[in-house]
Structures are given as structure tokens and as C-alpha cells.
Design an enzyme around this catalytic site. Structure first.
Site, PDB file in Angstrom:
ATOM      1  N   HIS A  49       0.911  -1.236   0.183  1.00 21.99           N
ATOM      2  CA  HIS A  49      -0.053   0.103   0.130  1.00 21.99           C
ATOM      3  C   HIS A  49       1.075   1.154  -0.065  1.00 21.99           C
ATOM      4  O   HIS A  49       2.017   1.067   0.078  1.00 21.99           O
ATOM      5  CB  HIS A  49      -0.831   0.250   1.152  1.00 21.99           C
ATOM      6  CG  HIS A  49      -0.116  -0.116   2.641  1.00 21.99           C
ATOM      7  ND1 HIS A  49      -0.107  -1.147   3.258  1.00 21.99           N
ATOM      8  CD2 HIS A  49       0.601   1.092   3.224  1.00 21.99           C
ATOM      9  CE1 HIS A  49       0.664  -0.667   4.433  1.00 21.99           C
ATOM     10  NE2 HIS A  49       1.035   0.236   4.290  1.00 21.99           N
TER      11      HIS A  49
HETATM   12  C1  T46 Z   1       2.913   0.964   6.946  1.00 22.60           C
HETATM   13  C2  T46 Z   1       3.610  -0.338   7.273  1.00 22.60           C
HETATM   14  C3  T46 Z   1       5.163   0.013   7.272  1.00 22.60           C
HETATM   15  C4  T46 Z   1      -4.141  -0.368  13.361  1.00 22.60           C
HETATM   16  O1  T46 Z   1      -5.398  -0.866  14.008  1.00 22.60           O
HETATM   17  N1  T46 Z   1      -3.692   0.440  14.107  1.00 22.60           N
HETATM   18  C5  T46 Z   1      -2.446   0.960  13.296  1.00 22.60           C
HETATM   19  O2  T46 Z   1      -1.845   1.879  13.659  1.00 22.60           O
HETATM   20  C6  T46 Z   1      -1.875   0.066  12.114  1.00 22.60           C
HETATM   21  C7  T46 Z   1      -0.588   0.525  11.581  1.00 22.60           C
HETATM   22  C8  T46 Z   1      -2.880  -0.895  11.775  1.00 22.60           C
HETATM   23  N2  T46 Z   1      -3.707  -1.249  12.531  1.00 22.60           N
HETATM   24  C9  T46 Z   1      -4.507  -2.511  11.961  1.00 22.60           C
HETATM   25  C10 T46 Z   1      -5.006  -2.157  10.551  1.00 22.60           C
HETATM   26  C11 T46 Z   1      -4.977  -3.748   9.887  1.00 22.60           C
HETATM   27  O3  T46 Z   1      -6.390  -4.516  10.480  1.00 22.60           O
HETATM   28  O4  T46 Z   1      -3.722  -3.621  11.905  1.00 22.60           O
HETATM   29  C12 T46 Z   1      -4.076  -4.317  10.991  1.00 22.60           C
HETATM   30  C13 T46 Z   1      -2.618  -4.550  10.114  1.00 22.60           C
HETATM   31  O5  T46 Z   1      -2.417  -3.325   9.161  1.00 22.60           O
HETATM   32  P1  T46 Z   1      -1.641  -3.443   7.870  1.00 22.60           P
HETATM   33  O6  T46 Z   1      -2.099  -4.752   7.056  1.00 22.60           O
HETATM   34  O7  T46 Z   1      -1.709  -2.138   7.144  1.00 22.60           O
HETATM   35  O8  T46 Z   1      -0.081  -3.770   8.337  1.00 22.60           O
HETATM   36  P2  T46 Z   1       1.052  -3.731   7.363  1.00 22.60           P
HETATM   37  O9  T46 Z   1       2.293  -4.322   7.946  1.00 22.60           O
HETATM   38  O10 T46 Z   1       0.835  -4.129   5.771  1.00 22.60           O
HETATM   39  O11 T46 Z   1       1.401  -2.056   7.284  1.00 22.60           O
HETATM   40  C14 T46 Z   1       1.821  -1.502   8.382  1.00 22.60           C
HETATM   41  C15 T46 Z   1       1.102   0.018   8.451  1.00 22.60           C
HETATM   42  O12 T46 Z   1      -0.434  -0.272   8.489  1.00 22.60           O
HETATM   43  C16 T46 Z   1       1.402   0.976   7.452  1.00 22.60           C
HETATM   44  O13 T46 Z   1       0.768   2.213   7.581  1.00 22.60           O
HETATM   45  O14 T46 Z   1       3.178   1.859   6.373  1.00 22.60           O
HETATM   46  O15 T46 Z   1       3.284  -0.991   8.074  1.00 22.60           O
END
Ligand code: T46
Length: 135
Positions: A49
Site C-alpha cells: 500500500h
Molecule cells: C505501513 C507499514 C510500514 C491498526 O489498527 N492501527 C495501526 O496503527 C496500524 C498501523 C494498523 N492497524 C490495523 C489495520 C489492520 O487491520 O492492523 C492491521 C494490520 O495493518 P496492515 O495490514 O496495514 O499492516 P502492514 O504491516 O501491511 O502495514 C503497516 C502500516 O499499516 C502501514 O501504515 O506503512 O506497516
């Protein structure tokens, strides 16, 4: 144009090492949120993303991880394997995190509270948004 770059932080020696990070001094934003990613299997890739506005500093405080960044113009790969190195990502940079070592802890300092509306999770939409900005 948006940017991504490696920052090198201070490392203070004495009975081990200490790295301080101060908002608006060592990094170019106020910190509103901190999160960390750990326990990721080596064959898992996370991310896929971009963000519209969020600024973040990614620091691998334990172990190592690779980060691939993409813009409409270029693709880069960074290896984070030292707690005094950070990868600074502004918005509108596509990111993928992979090859987490078993002990990897990826600490992220973020400029904004969590907001799902700030994410662009579809690569074609991301490219469309970049073209709107004439990149
Ligand atoms: C990024 C990379 C480096 C939350 O509820 N609060 C939060 O602050 C974050 C970051 C995530 N979430 C929830 C949203 C999803 O349901 O945690 C779950 C996993 O998030 P995501 O799939 O977006 O995780 P990554 O590792 O793909 O991405 C993360 C960050 O979301 C993003 O901003 O830049 O790490």
C-alpha cells in the site's frame, strides 16, 4: 514529489548503546503514533500500500527486514539491520516489507493517528493518483 531516504541516528556508547530520537529534531515530523511489527514468518510479505499524507520512520530495532519502495519512476530495496538506521517514508510511496528475520522487530514512528482512509491499498489506484499529480 514525495521522498524516501535513510536516516542515521546517534548511537551513544557506554555499557551498551542508546539511540535517542526526538520529534522535529532527529526526524522531520511530530510523532502521534508508534507501532511495531514482529513475529512475522520469513516467507510473509506485508505492506502492499501507499499513504496519501502519512510520514513515517521505520526502524528495525532487532533483527533485519527488507523494504521495497516503489514510485511511478523508480523502485528501491532497503535492508534495515541496524537499530540506529531509519527509513523515512513520506506519503505516496508504495511499500512492501519482506524477509523478516525470526527476531525482527520493526518499530514505526508515525506523524498521524491511524486512519484507514489515508491508505491506498490498490496498486492501480495508486498509479492513477500518481498520474493525477503529474509524476
Ligand atoms: C505501513 C507499514 C510500514 C491498526 O489498527 N492501527 C495501526 O496503527 C496500524 C498501523 C494498523 N492497524 C490495523 C489495520 C489492520 O487491520 O492492523 C492491521 C494490520 O495493518 P496492515 O495490514 O496495514 O499492516 P502492514 O504491516 O501491511 O502495514 C503497516 C502500516 O499499516 C502501514 O501504515 O506503512 O506497516
Amino acid at each position: 514529489m514525495t521522498s524516501c531516504s535513510i536516516f542515521k541516528f546517534k548511537s551513544i556508547n557506554g555499557n551498551g548503546k542508546l539511540t535517542p530520537i526526538e520529534a522535529n529534531k532527529d526526524i522531520p515530523f511530530d510523532i502521534k503514533r508508534v507501532y511495531y511489527i514482529y513475529g512475522v514468518k520469513n516467507d510473509v510479505t506485508r505492506g502492499f500500500h501507499a499513504h496519501k499524507n502519512l510520514k513515517q520512520m521505520l526502524i528495525c530495532v532487532s533483527g533485519r527486514v527488507k523494504i521495497k519502495t516503489r514510485t511511478i519512476k523508480e523502485e528501491k530495496v532497503f535492508q534495515l539491520d541496524n537499530p540506529n538506521i531509519g527509513l523515512y517514508l513520506e506519503g505516496m510511496i508504495w511499500r512492501e516489507m519482506y524477509e523478516f528475520s525470526p527476531n525482527a522487530v520493526l518499530l514505526v514512528l508515525a506523524s498521524e493517528y491511524y486512519d484507514e482512509n489515508d491508505y491506498i491499498r490498490d496498486y492501480n489506484n495508486y498509479i492513477k493518483e500518481c498520474r493525477k499529480c503529474n509524476w
